[in-house]
Design a protein around this motif. Structure first.
Motif, PDB file in Angstrom:
ATOM      1  N   ALA A  69      -2.715  13.120  -0.500  1.00 22.21           N
ATOM      2  CA  ALA A  69      -2.136  11.646  -0.925  1.00 22.21           C
ATOM      3  C   ALA A  69      -0.837  11.709  -0.123  1.00 22.21           C
ATOM      4  O   ALA A  69      -0.364  10.632   0.327  1.00 22.21           O
ATOM      5  N   SER A  70      -0.036  12.737   0.201  1.00 25.45           N
ATOM      6  CA  SER A  70       1.350  12.679   0.775  1.00 25.45           C
ATOM      7  C   SER A  70       0.949  12.553   2.231  1.00 25.45           C
ATOM      8  O   SER A  70       1.706  11.704   2.918  1.00 25.45           O
ATOM      9  N   THR A 108      -2.637  16.164  -4.033  1.00 21.31           N
ATOM     10  CA  THR A 108      -1.444  15.738  -3.982  1.00 21.31           C
ATOM     11  C   THR A 108      -1.063  16.015  -2.228  1.00 21.31           C
ATOM     12  O   THR A 108      -0.589  15.000  -1.727  1.00 21.31           O
ATOM     13  N   GLN A 149       0.886   3.872  -2.891  1.00 27.23           N
ATOM     14  CA  GLN A 149       0.792   5.423  -2.468  1.00 27.23           C
ATOM     15  C   GLN A 149       1.861   6.385  -3.054  1.00 27.23           C
ATOM     16  O   GLN A 149       1.602   7.472  -3.500  1.00 27.23           O
ATOM     17  N   GLN A 150       3.206   5.825  -2.689  1.00 23.88           N
ATOM     18  CA  GLN A 150       4.190   6.570  -3.191  1.00 23.88           C
ATOM     19  C   GLN A 150       4.276   6.925  -4.733  1.00 23.88           C
ATOM     20  O   GLN A 150       4.435   7.898  -5.252  1.00 23.88           O
ATOM     21  N   GLU A 172      -1.523  10.787   3.506  1.00 23.95           N
ATOM     22  CA  GLU A 172      -1.877   9.472   3.462  1.00 23.95           C
ATOM     23  C   GLU A 172      -0.632   8.659   3.465  1.00 23.95           C
ATOM     24  O   GLU A 172      -0.528   7.596   4.119  1.00 23.95           O
ATOM     25  N   LEU A 173       0.303   8.995   2.549  1.00 21.16           N
ATOM     26  CA  LEU A 173       1.490   8.222   2.476  1.00 21.16           C
ATOM     27  C   LEU A 173       2.193   8.258   3.856  1.00 21.16           C
ATOM     28  O   LEU A 173       2.852   7.275   4.113  1.00 21.16           O
ATOM     29  N   LYS A 216       0.846  -1.289  -0.082  1.00 24.48           N
ATOM     30  CA  LYS A 216       0.158   0.097  -0.051  1.00 24.48           C
ATOM     31  C   LYS A 216       0.858   1.177  -0.156  1.00 24.48           C
ATOM     32  O   LYS A 216       0.790   2.203  -0.806  1.00 24.48           O
ATOM     33  N   ALA A 217       1.879   1.285   0.720  1.00 28.93           N
ATOM     34  CA  ALA A 217       2.864   2.429   0.957  1.00 28.93           C
ATOM     35  C   ALA A 217       3.454   2.741  -0.275  1.00 28.93           C
ATOM     36  O   ALA A 217       3.637   3.917  -0.724  1.00 28.93           O
ATOM     37  N   LEU A 253       0.796   5.814   6.215  1.00 30.28           N
ATOM     38  CA  LEU A 253       1.161   4.296   5.572  1.00 30.28           C
ATOM     39  C   LEU A 253       2.612   3.922   5.798  1.00 30.28           C
ATOM     40  O   LEU A 253       2.979   2.897   6.181  1.00 30.28           O
ATOM     41  N   GLU A 283       1.257   7.108  -6.553  1.00 28.14           N
ATOM     42  CA  GLU A 283       0.353   7.997  -6.780  1.00 28.14           C
ATOM     43  C   GLU A 283       0.521   9.329  -6.467  1.00 28.14           C
ATOM     44  O   GLU A 283       0.334  10.299  -7.469  1.00 28.14           O
ATOM     45  N   VAL A 284       1.525   9.412  -5.337  1.00 26.96           N
ATOM     46  CA  VAL A 284       2.007  11.019  -5.162  1.00 26.96           C
ATOM     47  C   VAL A 284       2.879  11.308  -6.279  1.00 26.96           C
ATOM     48  O   VAL A 284       2.826  12.432  -6.869  1.00 26.96           O
TER      49      VAL A 284
END
Length: 349
Positions: A161-162, A158, A73-74, A164-165, A69-70, A168, A76-77
């Motif tokens: 998302a950051s 962004t 997500q990375q 959330e990252l 997941k991390a 995570l 995605e960012v």
């Protein structure tokens, strides 16, 4: 040095008592009960070791899921940052275009030079061009306004998302710490197992085999094998072929080949080599792949084990699975009903 039976008994009892204590400390951090000081039987030790290895595999699968997941997500960012940058570059170009048009109009008394030239030779054509230029400018301004709105939305996404990252990554670190603690306890358990003499180790293996045989007999006794499918799909056959080629390779935490595997590393790679990508962890395979009734499973399907979906194996037919079982073991064929079955999923449904 040869130990007398009495000395051997004392040594074994001491090792088993320590193993019980280590197993107790491997429970959830909130548990504070003192370990039972009484020496355990070999069958007790077998169950305690099974529980310890199950905890370790559950912790590893949770770490793998957190890591996946991390990583996603990375990515995605990074993708969002790239889109923000592209929007900003386009915004600069549009502003430059509008600025150039405004300056040209100012220098030529309100119309660009090319429009003035056209007006001199063909008034009607010049007026058409002027109207077109105005439309282009207005369209550019509208596009710029919309682009600014999109850019702000992208920046907001962004930032979210950051954030959330960050969460995570913190979860991944927590899972890693939990996994490392259990790995240390298993290493200690291995050290204690090494204190047992060959007859005790042989007896432990016999007890494990006996437990598997009894569980399988109970499962088969339900008549389940008279109902399940016997023919794999084309992709299922390829997945089984890949898993079969891995027989004898060691179980290693977090490994997905080619030299070693954990349980979900084996199943995910088997199906990837069959041309179908499946989630990396047993929990995600259970959550995201199509569930099928056990009575309708067929070779190539994945059997998910335990209530926490912490283990997975590939069904190969005739009541058997190929699995990467646990640390210290190798990929091998074993009875499908030897563990508690949570359910079955089909990657190529």
């Amino acid at each position: 040095m040869t130990l007398t039976p009495r000395a051997l008994g004392h040594r074994t009892a001491a090792a088993l008592t320590l193993l019980c204590a280590l197993t107790a400390t491997a429970q959830a951090p909130t548990a504070h009960a003192a370990p039972d000081p009484r020496p355990a039987s070999l069958d007790d030790v077998r169950r305690q070791l099974d529980d310890l290895y199950h905890q370790a595999e559950a912790a590893t699968e949770k770490y793998n899921a957190a890591d996946e997941k991390a990583t996603a997500q990375q990515n995605e960012v990074v993708a969002l940052n790239s889109r923000v940058k592209a929007a900003e570059q386009k915004e600069v170009r549009l502003k430059s275009l509008l600025g150039s048009a405004a300056r040209a109009q100012y220098r030529s008394g309100g119309l660009p030079a090319e429009v003035q030239l056209a007006f001199a030779s063909d008034p009607g054509h010049a007026l058409d061009n002027a109207a077109s230029a105005l439309q282009v400018q207005r369209g550019t301004q509208r596009e710029l306004t919309a682009l600014e709105r999109v850019r702000e939305e992208l920046r907001t996404r962004t930032d979210e998302a950051s954030a959330e990252l960050t969460d995570l990554k913190a979860s991944r670190r927590a899972m890693a710490r939990n996994r490392d603690k259990i790995k240390a306890r298993i290493a200690a358990a291995h050290a204690l197992e090494s204190q047992l003499q060959t007859p005790q180790l042989r007896r432990l293996a016999e007890l494990e085999q006996q437990a598997q045989t009894e569980a399988q007999a109970k499962w088969v006794g339900t008549g389940i094998l008279d109902k399940v499918g016997t023919r794999a799909s084309k992709a299922g056959r390829k997945a089984i072929e890949y898993a079969t080629e891995q027989l004898g390779k060691p179980y290693v935490w977090g490994a997905e080949g080619p030299d070693s595997f954990d349980c979900s590393g084996l199943t995910s790679q088997a199906w990837l080599h069959a041309g179908i990508a499946v989630p990396r962890t047993s929990e995600e395979q259970w959550a995201r792949l199509k569930h099928v009734p056990i009575s309708q499973m067929r070779p190539g399907d994945l059997i998910i084990y335990f209530s926490d979906a912490s283990h997975v194996a590939i069904y190969i037919g005739d009541g058997k699975i190929i699995q990467a079982p646990r640390p210290g073991r190798w990929v091998y064929v074993s009875p499908a009903g030897s563990m508690g079955i949570l359910g079955v999923v089909r990657p190529d449904a």
